[in-house]
Design a protein around this motif. Structure first.
Motif, PDB file in Angstrom:
ATOM      1  N   UNK A   1      32.041 -44.415 -66.867  1.00 60.05           N
ATOM      2  CA  UNK A   1      32.552 -45.411 -67.813  1.00 60.05           C
ATOM      3  C   UNK A   1      31.599 -46.604 -67.908  1.00 60.05           C
ATOM      4  N   UNK A   2      31.032 -47.017 -66.778  1.00 63.53           N
ATOM      5  CA  UNK A   2      30.072 -48.125 -66.798  1.00 63.53           C
ATOM      6  C   UNK A   2      28.817 -47.744 -67.582  1.00 63.53           C
ATOM      7  N   UNK A   3      28.322 -46.518 -67.378  1.00 65.59           N
ATOM      8  CA  UNK A   3      27.119 -46.067 -68.083  1.00 65.59           C
ATOM      9  C   UNK A   3      27.376 -45.961 -69.584  1.00 65.59           C
ATOM     10  N   UNK A   4      28.531 -45.447 -69.980  1.00 67.59           N
ATOM     11  CA  UNK A   4      28.825 -45.342 -71.409  1.00 67.59           C
ATOM     12  C   UNK A   4      29.002 -46.718 -72.043  1.00 67.59           C
ATOM     13  N   UNK A   5      29.570 -47.642 -71.302  1.00 67.77           N
ATOM     14  CA  UNK A   5      29.717 -49.005 -71.811  1.00 67.77           C
ATOM     15  C   UNK A   5      28.348 -49.657 -72.016  1.00 67.77           C
ATOM     16  N   UNK A   6      27.467 -49.492 -71.045  1.00 64.09           N
ATOM     17  CA  UNK A   6      26.108 -50.028 -71.184  1.00 64.09           C
ATOM     18  C   UNK A   6      25.383 -49.398 -72.364  1.00 64.09           C
TER      19      UNK A   6
ATOM     20  N   UNK B   1      24.502 -40.288 -67.751  1.00 65.30           N
ATOM     21  CA  UNK B   1      25.794 -39.805 -68.237  1.00 65.30           C
ATOM     22  C   UNK B   1      25.900 -38.283 -68.130  1.00 65.30           C
ATOM     23  N   UNK B   2      24.807 -37.576 -68.435  1.00 66.95           N
ATOM     24  CA  UNK B   2      24.816 -36.114 -68.305  1.00 66.95           C
ATOM     25  C   UNK B   2      25.001 -35.706 -66.852  1.00 66.95           C
ATOM     26  N   UNK B   3      24.379 -36.444 -65.923  1.00 69.45           N
ATOM     27  CA  UNK B   3      24.536 -36.145 -64.501  1.00 69.45           C
ATOM     28  C   UNK B   3      25.993 -36.355 -64.078  1.00 69.45           C
ATOM     29  N   UNK B   4      26.610 -37.435 -64.533  1.00 69.04           N
ATOM     30  CA  UNK B   4      28.012 -37.697 -64.183  1.00 69.04           C
ATOM     31  C   UNK B   4      28.934 -36.621 -64.748  1.00 69.04           C
TER      32      UNK B   4
ATOM     33  N   UNK C   1       8.810 -45.849 -83.664  1.00 70.84           N
ATOM     34  CA  UNK C   1       9.439 -45.471 -82.413  1.00 70.84           C
ATOM     35  C   UNK C   1      10.919 -45.184 -82.670  1.00 70.84           C
ATOM     36  N   UNK C   2      11.364 -44.073 -82.197  1.00 70.04           N
ATOM     37  CA  UNK C   2      12.751 -43.659 -82.352  1.00 70.04           C
ATOM     38  C   UNK C   2      13.619 -44.310 -81.272  1.00 70.04           C
ATOM     39  N   UNK C   3      14.895 -44.436 -81.557  1.00 75.18           N
ATOM     40  CA  UNK C   3      15.826 -44.970 -80.553  1.00 75.18           C
ATOM     41  C   UNK C   3      15.870 -44.045 -79.342  1.00 75.18           C
ATOM     42  N   UNK C   4      15.686 -42.752 -79.578  1.00 75.86           N
ATOM     43  CA  UNK C   4      15.693 -41.791 -78.471  1.00 75.86           C
ATOM     44  C   UNK C   4      14.521 -41.974 -77.520  1.00 75.86           C
ATOM     45  N   UNK C   5      13.469 -42.673 -77.972  1.00 75.94           N
ATOM     46  CA  UNK C   5      12.287 -42.872 -77.134  1.00 75.94           C
ATOM     47  C   UNK C   5      12.403 -44.092 -76.222  1.00 75.94           C
ATOM     48  N   UNK C   6      13.423 -44.900 -76.410  1.00 73.02           N
ATOM     49  CA  UNK C   6      13.578 -46.094 -75.576  1.00 73.02           C
ATOM     50  C   UNK C   6      13.941 -45.689 -74.149  1.00 73.02           C
ATOM     51  N   UNK C   7      13.181 -46.181 -73.151  1.00 77.56           N
ATOM     52  CA  UNK C   7      13.411 -45.765 -71.765  1.00 77.56           C
ATOM     53  C   UNK C   7      14.821 -46.057 -71.250  1.00 77.56           C
ATOM     54  N   UNK C   8      15.369 -47.213 -71.589  1.00 75.87           N
ATOM     55  CA  UNK C   8      16.701 -47.567 -71.104  1.00 75.87           C
ATOM     56  C   UNK C   8      17.755 -46.594 -71.616  1.00 75.87           C
ATOM     57  N   UNK C   9      17.708 -46.294 -72.901  1.00 73.86           N
ATOM     58  CA  UNK C   9      18.698 -45.377 -73.466  1.00 73.86           C
ATOM     59  C   UNK C   9      18.517 -43.961 -72.940  1.00 73.86           C
ATOM     60  N   UNK C  10      17.275 -43.562 -72.741  1.00 68.29           N
ATOM     61  CA  UNK C  10      17.005 -42.240 -72.170  1.00 68.29           C
ATOM     62  C   UNK C  10      17.557 -42.141 -70.748  1.00 68.29           C
ATOM     63  N   UNK C  11      17.355 -43.182 -69.957  1.00 69.81           N
ATOM     64  CA  UNK C  11      17.863 -43.188 -68.580  1.00 69.81           C
ATOM     65  C   UNK C  11      19.392 -43.170 -68.569  1.00 69.81           C
ATOM     66  N   UNK C  12      20.017 -43.924 -69.459  1.00 71.26           N
ATOM     67  CA  UNK C  12      21.480 -43.931 -69.520  1.00 71.26           C
ATOM     68  C   UNK C  12      22.031 -42.578 -69.954  1.00 71.26           C
ATOM     69  N   UNK C  13      21.367 -41.913 -70.916  1.00 70.07           N
ATOM     70  CA  UNK C  13      21.803 -40.582 -71.327  1.00 70.07           C
ATOM     71  C   UNK C  13      21.691 -39.590 -70.172  1.00 70.07           C
ATOM     72  N   UNK C  14      20.578 -39.659 -69.429  1.00 64.96           N
ATOM     73  CA  UNK C  14      20.402 -38.774 -68.273  1.00 64.96           C
ATOM     74  C   UNK C  14      21.485 -39.027 -67.238  1.00 64.96           C
TER      75      UNK C  14
END
Length: 134
Positions: A114-119, A16-19, A1-14
């Motif tokens: 900033x909160x999303x990037x910190x998480x 951050x892109x929205x922000x 499993x890749x780090x990119x497949x982790x749901x939490x990290x995927x949600x945080x990336x989405x």
């Protein structure tokens, strides 16, 4: 499993892109504060499912409305949300941008980003610690 497949990290990336995109839209509102008949826009926050994927009409193949004269698909929401108080503080030239509101939105958006990037960075550090690489 890749780090990119982790749901939490995927949600945080989405998120951050929205922000990032929302900051662009808010800055356009501020820069057009003197343009006659300009209406402020804002982005609708994406809804995420349990796996961190975008749900609803905001998915990867969602139809987008590129002009106000285009028809919306039935039951679909636009990615842009026109300001609901447009008539409240509209100037005689037709411009409805309220600089104070737009600057408050931009400041809140910056704090949320900033909160999303910190998480995100703390989650990555935690994963590295768990596998013994940190």
């Amino acid at each position: 499993m890749s780090i990119n497949d982790l749901p939490l990290l995927s949600a945080l990336r989405t998120k951050m892109q929205w922000h990032q995109e929302r900051q662009r839209v808010l800055s356009e509102n501020v820069s057009n504060s003197d343009t006659p008949k300009f209406r402020p826009r804002d982005l609708v926050e994406p809804k995420l499912d349990q796996s961190g994927a975008v749900t609803g009409s905001m998915g990867p193949l969602a139809l987008t409305r590129t002009s106000g004269s285009h028809m919306m698909p039935s039951g679909a929401a636009s990615a842009f949300d026109q300001n609901k108080n447009v008539g409240f503080e509209t100037r005689p030239a037709g411009n409805a941008v309220v600089l104070e509101e737009e600057m408050m939105k931009a400041a809140n958006n910056q704090m949320d980003y900033a909160a999303a990037t910190s998480l995100y960075s703390k989650s990555l550090h935690l994963l590295k610690t768990a596998i013994g690489k940190a």
